[in-house]
Scaffold this motif. Structure first.
Motif, PDB file in Angstrom:
ATOM      1  N   LEU A   2       0.823  -1.209   0.000  1.00 18.36           N
ATOM      2  CA  LEU A   2       0.000   0.000   0.000  1.00 18.36           C
ATOM      3  C   LEU A   2       0.861   1.265   0.000  1.00 18.36           C
ATOM      4  O   LEU A   2       0.548   2.246  -0.682  1.00 18.36           O
ATOM      5  CB  LEU A   2      -0.924  -0.003   1.224  1.00 18.36           C
ATOM      6  CG  LEU A   2      -2.107  -0.976   1.170  1.00 18.36           C
ATOM      7  CD1 LEU A   2      -2.825  -1.008   2.509  1.00 18.36           C
ATOM      8  CD2 LEU A   2      -3.082  -0.576   0.054  1.00 18.36           C
ATOM      9  N   ARG A   3       1.954   1.216   0.751  1.00 13.66           N
ATOM     10  CA  ARG A   3       2.852   2.376   0.783  1.00 13.66           C
ATOM     11  C   ARG A   3       3.532   2.575  -0.570  1.00 13.66           C
ATOM     12  O   ARG A   3       3.798   3.704  -0.996  1.00 13.66           O
ATOM     13  CB  ARG A   3       3.887   2.203   1.893  1.00 13.66           C
ATOM     14  CG  ARG A   3       3.343   2.533   3.285  1.00 13.66           C
ATOM     15  CD  ARG A   3       4.338   2.279   4.384  1.00 13.66           C
ATOM     16  NE  ARG A   3       3.912   2.906   5.641  1.00 13.66           N
ATOM     17  CZ  ARG A   3       4.484   2.673   6.819  1.00 13.66           C
ATOM     18  NH1 ARG A   3       5.499   1.826   6.903  1.00 13.66           N
ATOM     19  NH2 ARG A   3       4.042   3.292   7.901  1.00 13.66           N
ATOM     20  N   SER A   4       3.806   1.471  -1.243  1.00 14.56           N
ATOM     21  CA  SER A   4       4.409   1.571  -2.583  1.00 14.56           C
ATOM     22  C   SER A   4       3.457   2.270  -3.543  1.00 14.56           C
ATOM     23  O   SER A   4       3.863   3.116  -4.353  1.00 14.56           O
ATOM     24  CB  SER A   4       4.753   0.181  -3.113  1.00 14.56           C
ATOM     25  OG  SER A   4       5.731  -0.445  -2.304  1.00 14.56           O
ATOM     26  N   MET A  46       3.741   6.638  -5.218  1.00 13.35           N
ATOM     27  CA  MET A  46       3.973   6.883  -6.637  1.00 13.35           C
ATOM     28  C   MET A  46       3.685   8.354  -6.975  1.00 13.35           C
ATOM     29  O   MET A  46       2.620   8.882  -6.645  1.00 13.35           O
ATOM     30  CB  MET A  46       3.083   5.972  -7.486  1.00 13.35           C
ATOM     31  CG  MET A  46       3.453   4.506  -7.425  1.00 13.35           C
ATOM     32  SD  MET A  46       2.575   3.475  -8.656  1.00 13.35           S
ATOM     33  CE  MET A  46       0.868   3.850  -8.274  1.00 13.35           C
ATOM     34  N   THR A  47       4.640   8.988  -7.602  1.00 11.83           N
ATOM     35  CA  THR A  47       4.494  10.413  -7.941  1.00 11.83           C
ATOM     36  C   THR A  47       4.348  10.655  -9.432  1.00 11.83           C
ATOM     37  O   THR A  47       4.014  11.751  -9.860  1.00 11.83           O
ATOM     38  CB  THR A  47       5.714  11.199  -7.422  1.00 11.83           C
ATOM     39  OG1 THR A  47       6.905  10.627  -7.982  1.00 11.83           O
ATOM     40  CG2 THR A  47       5.768  11.157  -5.901  1.00 11.83           C
ATOM     41  N   SER A  48       4.637   9.688 -10.221  1.00 14.21           N
ATOM     42  CA  SER A  48       4.506   9.833 -11.674  1.00 14.21           C
ATOM     43  C   SER A  48       3.928   8.547 -12.240  1.00 14.21           C
ATOM     44  O   SER A  48       3.763   7.566 -11.524  1.00 14.21           O
ATOM     45  CB  SER A  48       5.873  10.121 -12.306  1.00 14.21           C
ATOM     46  OG  SER A  48       6.772   9.049 -12.039  1.00 14.21           O
ATOM     47  N   THR A  49       3.633   8.568 -13.496  1.00 13.40           N
ATOM     48  CA  THR A  49       3.073   7.376 -14.121  1.00 13.40           C
ATOM     49  C   THR A  49       4.092   6.243 -14.055  1.00 13.40           C
ATOM     50  O   THR A  49       5.164   6.314 -14.669  1.00 13.40           O
ATOM     51  CB  THR A  49       2.714   7.650 -15.598  1.00 13.40           C
ATOM     52  OG1 THR A  49       1.806   8.745 -15.646  1.00 13.40           O
ATOM     53  CG2 THR A  49       2.091   6.418 -16.222  1.00 13.40           C
ATOM     54  N   PRO A  50       3.813   5.186 -13.299  1.00 11.99           N
ATOM     55  CA  PRO A  50       4.778   4.094 -13.130  1.00 11.99           C
ATOM     56  C   PRO A  50       4.825   3.215 -14.371  1.00 11.99           C
ATOM     57  O   PRO A  50       3.859   3.147 -15.141  1.00 11.99           O
ATOM     58  CB  PRO A  50       4.215   3.331 -11.932  1.00 11.99           C
ATOM     59  CG  PRO A  50       2.737   3.549 -12.022  1.00 11.99           C
ATOM     60  CD  PRO A  50       2.573   4.935 -12.543  1.00 11.99           C
ATOM     61  N   ASP A  51       5.955   2.561 -14.546  1.00 14.20           N
ATOM     62  CA  ASP A  51       6.060   1.635 -15.677  1.00 14.20           C
ATOM     63  C   ASP A  51       5.389   0.317 -15.302  1.00 14.20           C
ATOM     64  O   ASP A  51       5.053   0.061 -14.140  1.00 14.20           O
ATOM     65  CB  ASP A  51       7.524   1.424 -16.071  1.00 14.20           C
ATOM     66  CG  ASP A  51       8.384   0.951 -14.906  1.00 14.20           C
ATOM     67  OD1 ASP A  51       7.866   0.185 -14.048  1.00 14.20           O
ATOM     68  OD2 ASP A  51       9.554   1.348 -14.830  1.00 14.20           O
ATOM     69  N   THR A  52       5.225  -0.511 -16.304  1.00 19.18           N
ATOM     70  CA  THR A  52       4.528  -1.782 -16.101  1.00 19.18           C
ATOM     71  C   THR A  52       5.244  -2.667 -15.084  1.00 19.18           C
ATOM     72  O   THR A  52       4.606  -3.347 -14.273  1.00 19.18           O
ATOM     73  CB  THR A  52       4.403  -2.528 -17.439  1.00 19.18           C
ATOM     74  OG1 THR A  52       3.678  -1.727 -18.364  1.00 19.18           O
ATOM     75  CG2 THR A  52       3.680  -3.860 -17.253  1.00 19.18           C
ATOM     76  N   GLU A  53       6.580  -2.657 -15.123  1.00 19.70           N
ATOM     77  CA  GLU A  53       7.358  -3.504 -14.211  1.00 19.70           C
ATOM     78  C   GLU A  53       7.100  -3.112 -12.756  1.00 19.70           C
ATOM     79  O   GLU A  53       6.939  -3.983 -11.879  1.00 19.70           O
ATOM     80  CB  GLU A  53       8.845  -3.395 -14.528  1.00 19.70           C
ATOM     81  CG  GLU A  53       9.703  -4.314 -13.652  1.00 19.70           C
ATOM     82  CD  GLU A  53      11.191  -4.222 -14.000  1.00 19.70           C
ATOM     83  OE1 GLU A  53      11.986  -4.886 -13.315  1.00 19.70           O
ATOM     84  OE2 GLU A  53      11.536  -3.472 -14.940  1.00 19.70           O
ATOM     85  N   THR A  54       7.061  -1.793 -12.499  1.00 14.52           N
ATOM     86  CA  THR A  54       6.808  -1.323 -11.132  1.00 14.52           C
ATOM     87  C   THR A  54       5.419  -1.761 -10.652  1.00 14.52           C
ATOM     88  O   THR A  54       5.251  -2.259  -9.523  1.00 14.52           O
ATOM     89  CB  THR A  54       6.913   0.210 -11.063  1.00 14.52           C
ATOM     90  OG1 THR A  54       8.232   0.609 -11.442  1.00 14.52           O
ATOM     91  CG2 THR A  54       6.591   0.711  -9.665  1.00 14.52           C
ATOM     92  N   LEU A  55       4.459  -1.567 -11.520  1.00 12.83           N
ATOM     93  CA  LEU A  55       3.097  -1.968 -11.158  1.00 12.83           C
ATOM     94  C   LEU A  55       2.994  -3.475 -10.942  1.00 12.83           C
ATOM     95  O   LEU A  55       2.296  -3.941 -10.027  1.00 12.83           O
ATOM     96  CB  LEU A  55       2.115  -1.535 -12.257  1.00 12.83           C
ATOM     97  CG  LEU A  55       1.815  -0.040 -12.349  1.00 12.83           C
ATOM     98  CD1 LEU A  55       0.969   0.258 -13.585  1.00 12.83           C
ATOM     99  CD2 LEU A  55       1.100   0.450 -11.097  1.00 12.83           C
ATOM    100  N   GLN A  56       3.705  -4.231 -11.763  1.00 11.74           N
ATOM    101  CA  GLN A  56       3.670  -5.687 -11.629  1.00 11.74           C
ATOM    102  C   GLN A  56       4.297  -6.123 -10.311  1.00 11.74           C
ATOM    103  O   GLN A  56       3.792  -7.040  -9.641  1.00 11.74           O
ATOM    104  CB  GLN A  56       4.405  -6.335 -12.802  1.00 11.74           C
ATOM    105  CG  GLN A  56       4.323  -7.866 -12.811  1.00 11.74           C
ATOM    106  CD  GLN A  56       2.906  -8.374 -12.950  1.00 11.74           C
ATOM    107  OE1 GLN A  56       2.197  -7.985 -13.874  1.00 11.74           O
ATOM    108  NE2 GLN A  56       2.483  -9.239 -12.023  1.00 11.74           N
TER     109      GLN A  56
END
Length: 294
Positions: free
Chosen positions: A191-193, A197-207
């Motif tokens: 949840l903290r991750s 998030m301050t910008s549009t995250p990439d797919t890897e980060t979201l995964q």
């Protein structure tokens, strides 16, 4: 010859008083349905009564504690179910972000902030003034999300000792879970991750965040299995104590209780004897020397 009724009067009076005492005892047994309302009246069985009463009180105390523990376990299970639902919602939203269905992740960040507040509330739940997830003797609000970093259990301010119920004086039955459990740490980390998030995250980060949530969901399920086992154990304690209490109460009744019909018949018989004793005493008391010389 000198004739005296004093000795006869004394004997009859003593006998009448004894019968009167027996009659009073019989009436008391009839009304109270007890052999005696005091231990002294139970003669050699007084020790057995005291022992059974002591064991019965201890059993009732243990059953009461076990019921409270069972209630705490139920609350913990319910709270974890709510946390698992939050995790499931987060996974759905992350999946939408990864698939490109949602391009603006600001809503996801806002939701993560709200979920952190919800999780904190759920982990700070109390029962009867005691913290459900704070460990034995822990403070009422063991979780403070303003503390700690991205990972770890620094948010936890509760006790490091689990709740425990002493079943037989030497064997503790531990129950409940603390808010510093790995499942909660994993959930809060994910949840903290999202929240950070301050910008549009990439797919890897979201995964990666999705995978963390997935792991948290599995761990939360295992916690619920643990609580289910604890609930079964506590129910067994409650059932065992209930059975013992029924046995002890039955045993006490067999020692103390009287058969009401038998007690009524006994009281009636003694009443007849008492009336006869009074009649005899009255007759002797009214005798004169002339009566003896007739």
């Amino acid at each position: 010859m000198r004739v005296s009724t004093n000795s006869m009067n004394s004997v009859l009076l003593a006998q009448t008083l004894n019968v009167q005492s027996d009659y009073a005892k019989a009436l008391n047994q009839q009304s109270s349905e007890l052999k005696s309302e005091s231990l002294a009246g139970l003669s050699g069985q007084a020790g057995a009564v005291v022992s059974l009463q002591s064991d019965l009180k201890a059993s009732e105390n243990l059953a009461t504690k076990a019921k409270k523990a069972s209630s705490m376990v139920e609350i913990a299970y319910s709270s974890i179910t709510s946390i698992a639902e939050i995790v499931s919602k987060a996974k759905v939203e992350i999946t939408a972000a990864i698939s490109g269905t949602v391009s603006d992740v600001s809503n996801l960040v806002r939701d993560a902030d709200n979920w952190l507040v919800d999780v904190q509330t759920l982990l700070n739940v109390t029962m009867g003034g005691y913290s459900v997830f704070g460990g034995s003797g822990g403070q009422s609000k063991p979780v403070d999300m303003s503390l700690g970093g991205a990972t770890g259990s620094a948010y936890y301010q509760g006790s490091g000792t689990d709740w425990a119920l002493m079943v037989d004086g030497s064997t503790p039955l531990t129950y409940g879970v603390r808010a510093d459990a790995t499942a909660f740490q994993t959930t809060i980390t994910a949840l903290r991750s999202l929240s950070s998030m301050t910008s549009t995250p990439d797919t890897e980060t979201l995964q990666n965040i999705f995978d963390t949530f997935d792991s948290a969901l599995t761990q939360l399920g295992k916690l619920q299995e643990t609580l289910s086992d604890q609930s079964d154990s506590l129910d067994s304690v409650i059932d065992a104590q209930t059975d013992f209490q029924l046995y002890a109460e039955s045993a006490l009744d067999s020692v103390r209780a009287v058969d009401v019909a038998e007690a009524t018949a006994n009281a009636s018989q003694i009443e007849v004897i008492l009336k006869a004793s009074y009649a005899a005493l009255s007759k002797v008391t009214n005798l004169s020397l002339t009566d003896y010389l007739r």
